[in-house]
Structures are given as C-alpha cells and as structure tokens.
Design a protein around this motif. Structure first.
Motif, short mmCIF file in Angstrom:
data_model
loop_
_atom_site.label_atom_id
_atom_site.label_comp_id
_atom_site.label_asym_id
_atom_site.label_seq_id
_atom_site.Cartn_x
_atom_site.Cartn_y
_atom_site.Cartn_z
N TYR A 30 0.82 -1.21 0.00
CA TYR A 30 0.00 0.00 0.00
C TYR A 30 0.86 1.27 0.00
N GLN A 31 0.29 2.34 -0.49
CA GLN A 31 0.97 3.63 -0.51
C GLN A 31 1.50 3.97 0.88
N GLY A 32 2.79 4.28 0.97
CA GLY A 32 3.41 4.66 2.24
C GLY A 32 3.94 3.51 3.05
N ASP A 33 3.72 2.28 2.61
CA ASP A 33 4.31 1.13 3.30
C ASP A 33 5.83 1.20 3.23
N PHE A 34 6.48 0.92 4.34
CA PHE A 34 7.92 0.67 4.38
C PHE A 34 8.07 -0.70 5.02
N ILE A 35 8.28 -1.71 4.18
CA ILE A 35 8.22 -3.11 4.59
C ILE A 35 9.61 -3.72 4.65
N SER A 36 10.00 -4.21 5.82
CA SER A 36 11.24 -4.98 5.96
C SER A 36 10.95 -6.44 5.66
N ILE A 37 11.86 -7.08 4.92
CA ILE A 37 11.68 -8.49 4.56
C ILE A 37 12.85 -9.29 5.07
N LEU A 38 12.55 -10.29 5.88
CA LEU A 38 13.55 -11.20 6.43
C LEU A 38 13.35 -12.60 5.86
N GLY A 39 14.41 -13.41 5.93
CA GLY A 39 14.33 -14.79 5.49
C GLY A 39 15.71 -15.37 5.33
N THR A 40 15.83 -16.67 5.50
CA THR A 40 17.12 -17.34 5.33
C THR A 40 17.53 -17.32 3.87
N ASN A 41 18.77 -17.66 3.59
CA ASN A 41 19.23 -17.81 2.21
C ASN A 41 18.37 -18.87 1.52
N GLY A 42 17.90 -18.54 0.33
CA GLY A 42 17.05 -19.47 -0.40
C GLY A 42 15.58 -19.36 -0.08
N ALA A 43 15.21 -18.41 0.78
CA ALA A 43 13.80 -18.26 1.15
C ALA A 43 12.96 -17.66 0.03
N GLY A 44 13.63 -16.99 -0.92
CA GLY A 44 12.91 -16.42 -2.04
C GLY A 44 12.89 -14.90 -2.08
N LYS A 45 13.70 -14.26 -1.24
CA LYS A 45 13.67 -12.79 -1.13
C LYS A 45 14.09 -12.11 -2.44
N SER A 46 15.25 -12.49 -2.96
CA SER A 46 15.73 -11.87 -4.21
C SER A 46 14.84 -12.24 -5.38
N THR A 47 14.34 -13.47 -5.39
CA THR A 47 13.42 -13.89 -6.46
C THR A 47 12.14 -13.05 -6.41
N LEU A 48 11.67 -12.76 -5.21
CA LEU A 48 10.50 -11.90 -5.06
C LEU A 48 10.77 -10.52 -5.68
N PHE A 49 11.92 -9.94 -5.37
CA PHE A 49 12.26 -8.62 -5.93
C PHE A 49 12.37 -8.69 -7.45
N ASN A 50 13.02 -9.74 -7.97
CA ASN A 50 13.18 -9.87 -9.41
C ASN A 50 11.83 -10.03 -10.11
N THR A 51 10.90 -10.68 -9.44
CA THR A 51 9.56 -10.86 -9.99
C THR A 51 8.80 -9.55 -10.01
N ILE A 52 8.89 -8.80 -8.91
CA ILE A 52 8.22 -7.50 -8.85
C ILE A 52 8.81 -6.54 -9.88
N ALA A 53 10.13 -6.56 -10.02
CA ALA A 53 10.81 -5.62 -10.92
C ALA A 53 10.67 -5.99 -12.39
#
Length: 251
Positions: A30-53
């Motif tokens: 949502y507009q104005g969200d500042f969301i921190s994302i945690l997770g172990t290696n391989g959890a999918g964090k970078s893949t999530l960013f690559n998908t959004i981008a």
C-alpha cells in the motif's frame, strides 16, 4: 483500506524447470508502506524482488499495479514506476561520471536518457549539494568527483539518491547496507529512513539485520520456502523481539 499500489496474486516462480522458489504467494503493498523483509538464504527474497521488478516472469499468478495487470510487462516497462538499490555499491552508478552527472542522469529514469553537460548549471549544482548533504557522509563535497573514486558508503548513498531522484511508486532496497561496515551501514540506514519518511516513499527492504527490521518501517514480513510466514504491522510489529523473530528461522 485504499487500493494497493502493487498486488501479487497467487504468484508461483519455478527455476530450473522443477524448483519452486515462490510458492502461491499473495502480497498487497500500500501507498506509504515501508516493509522490511527477512528470510534465510534461499527463502525467495531476491526472487521476489526480481519478480516485482520484471526481471523474472512468474509461471502463474498475477501482478497488479493500481489494479491493472502488468504481469507481462518487462523490467524496462516497469522502470517508470519501480526503482531499485542493490547490495553492491558498484551497481546503479556510472563509475567514470561525476556525482553530479550521475544525479542528472537519474532524472531521466524511465525516459530516453542522454546526458547533456549544459544541464549541469549553477542552480543544479546548488540543488545537488543540498540533497547530498542530507546523507551525512560528505557526499556534497564530492560533486565533481568520479563515482568510481568514492568510498563504498558514499557510492551506495549516491545509488539511493539516484533511485529516488524521480519519486518511484515503489522503491526496492535489496540489502543495500549489507556490504558496508557497521558504522557506515547505520548511517546510511538512518538517512534512508529519513528520506523515505520525508518524501512519503513506498518501499520494500530486504535485510538480514534483525535490529534494523524491527526499528525501521511500519511493516515486517518473513519469507520461508517462498511463502510469507509472518506479516505484521502497527502495534504487533512494535511488540516483536529479536528472539521472537529467530523462532521463524531454521539453520
């Protein structure tokens, strides 16, 4: 609640034909969200960013921008609304160009970019001195310095300023303080938070720093095996402790 800026609906991302990295993930930003994302290696964090981008296409599901389907839009098309700062300070800047030239280039994000030296007039330099001074690392004293000669912290601060020079609808911070020493990391993180608040930016931030995840932002997510296993905001986020976060991690 208002409509989400970005919505991910039942997103699945498979790599190598069989390994599911993102597993039926749903997320509303949502507009104005500042969301921190945690997770172990391989959890999918970078893949999530690559998908959004738009760097990685999901095998199924939808990505919506203000309710409009952009699932098939590529990274170039999404550049007009999404900006990203990477972990490596060398990414996102042109090393042979000066700090001021990089900032001028950043003003053309999402457009046909052609640098014209005449754009660097006295007024522009005064403007750039003011915005770089807010980063608190003497970057304002290096406006005529080639970016490749900056310290890692200064270069990463410049990357952040470039990403936000034209206000993005969504800012992706991809472990943007991880490559810096603790003091420089803390300094950049504080400056990042202030800029996000002052400019009312919407941001996602991948981090491995539990303290930063708890201190900054209005919302916190934990990814595990491509699924969101925790999504909290407000008083629930404020009540969390580092020990509680650790219970979501397996080693």
């Amino acid at each position: 609640m208002t409509n989400a800026v970005i919505s991910l609906k039942n997103i699945n991302v498979v790599v190598g034909g069989h390994t599911k990295i993102i597993d039926d993930l749903n997320l509303d930003i949502y507009q104005g969200d500042f969301i921190s994302i945690l997770g172990t290696n391989g959890a999918g964090k970078s893949t999530l960013f690559n998908t959004i981008a738009g760097n990685l296409a999901p095998q199924s599901g939808q990505i919506l921008h203000n309710g409009q389907d952009i699932t098939q839009h590529n990274a170039v098309q999404r550049t007009k609304m999404i900006a990203r700062v990477f972990q490596d300070p060398k990414m996102g800047t042109a090393p042979r160009m000066t700090v001021s030239e990089n900032l001028l280039l950043a003003e053309k994000r999402g457009e046909h970019r052609a640098l014209r030296s005449r754009g660097l007039n006295k007024e522009k330099l005064v403007e750039y001195a003011a915005i770089t001074a807010k980063m608190g690392n003497n970057l304002d004293q290096r406006l005529q310095t080639p970016t490749g000669s900056l310290s890692g912290g200064q270069r990463q601060a410049l990357s952040f300023l470039m990403a936000t020079r034209v206000k993005p609808e969504l800012l992706l911070l991809d472990e943007h303080t991880a490559a810096l020493d603790p003091k420089t990391s803390d300094q950049l993180m504080a400056a990042t938070n202030q800029q996000i608040l002052d400019n009312q930016l919407t941001a996602l931030m991948i981090t491995h720093n539990l303290e930063d995840a708890l201190r900054y932002g209005n919302r916190l997510l934990i990814l595990n095996a491509g699924k969101i296993v925790l999504d909290v905001n407000g008083s629930k986020k404020q009540a969390l402790t580092e020990d509680q976060l650790l219970t979501y991690f397996t080693f």
